[in-house]
Design a protein around this motif. Sequence first.
Motif, PDB file in Angstrom:
ATOM      1  N   CYS A 167      -3.847  -1.991 -10.805  1.00 52.59           N
ATOM      2  CA  CYS A 167      -3.398  -3.158 -10.044  1.00 52.59           C
ATOM      3  C   CYS A 167      -4.571  -4.025  -9.581  1.00 52.59           C
ATOM      4  O   CYS A 167      -4.484  -5.250  -9.596  1.00 52.59           O
ATOM      5  CB  CYS A 167      -2.573  -2.714  -8.839  1.00 52.59           C
ATOM      6  SG  CYS A 167      -0.987  -2.003  -9.310  1.00 52.59           S
ATOM      7  N   HIS A 203       0.436  -4.383 -18.298  1.00 50.21           N
ATOM      8  CA  HIS A 203       0.537  -3.925 -16.921  1.00 50.21           C
ATOM      9  C   HIS A 203       1.769  -4.537 -16.242  1.00 50.21           C
ATOM     10  O   HIS A 203       2.481  -3.853 -15.519  1.00 50.21           O
ATOM     11  CB  HIS A 203      -0.736  -4.284 -16.149  1.00 50.21           C
ATOM     12  CG  HIS A 203      -0.725  -3.763 -14.748  1.00 50.21           C
ATOM     13  ND1 HIS A 203      -1.303  -2.568 -14.385  1.00 50.21           N
ATOM     14  CD2 HIS A 203      -0.169  -4.269 -13.617  1.00 50.21           C
ATOM     15  CE1 HIS A 203      -1.094  -2.367 -13.093  1.00 50.21           C
ATOM     16  NE2 HIS A 203      -0.428  -3.391 -12.587  1.00 50.21           N
ATOM     17  N   CYS A 222       4.712  -2.696 -14.028  1.00 46.00           N
ATOM     18  CA  CYS A 222       4.422  -2.794 -12.597  1.00 46.00           C
ATOM     19  C   CYS A 222       5.139  -3.978 -11.946  1.00 46.00           C
ATOM     20  O   CYS A 222       4.679  -5.106 -12.038  1.00 46.00           O
ATOM     21  CB  CYS A 222       2.914  -2.916 -12.395  1.00 46.00           C
ATOM     22  SG  CYS A 222       2.457  -2.912 -10.669  1.00 46.00           S
ATOM     23  N   CYS A 247       3.008  -6.160  -9.371  1.00 50.42           N
ATOM     24  CA  CYS A 247       2.116  -7.177  -9.901  1.00 50.42           C
ATOM     25  C   CYS A 247       2.906  -8.335 -10.515  1.00 50.42           C
ATOM     26  O   CYS A 247       2.451  -9.468 -10.496  1.00 50.42           O
ATOM     27  CB  CYS A 247       1.172  -6.567 -10.935  1.00 50.42           C
ATOM     28  SG  CYS A 247      -0.120  -5.598 -10.141  1.00 50.42           S
TER      29      CYS A 247
END
Length: 77
Positions: free
Chosen positions: A4, A30, A34, A37
């Motif tokens: 992150c 990512h 996630c 994020c």
Amino acid sequence: MLNCRELVARSSDYIDGQLGFVQRLGVRQHLLICPHCRCFLAQLNLTREVLRQLPEAGPEGDEKLAERLARARQEAP
Ligand SMILES: [Zn+2]
């Protein structure tokens, strides 16, 4: 895979399209896993949009605001 903190560090460049292909791919990967994020990036994007529109709305917006304030003052008892 990015963590992150690495994503946050690259987020501005990502939005500005400054990242290379591999880096961009890392960010996208990512974001897929996630939600935090994803949310962060959406917020950042929104902030950018608002900031970009501010200069255009600036002078005219100020004038209208001043006008409205003046009118409100006249209408006040
Ligand atoms: Zn994350």
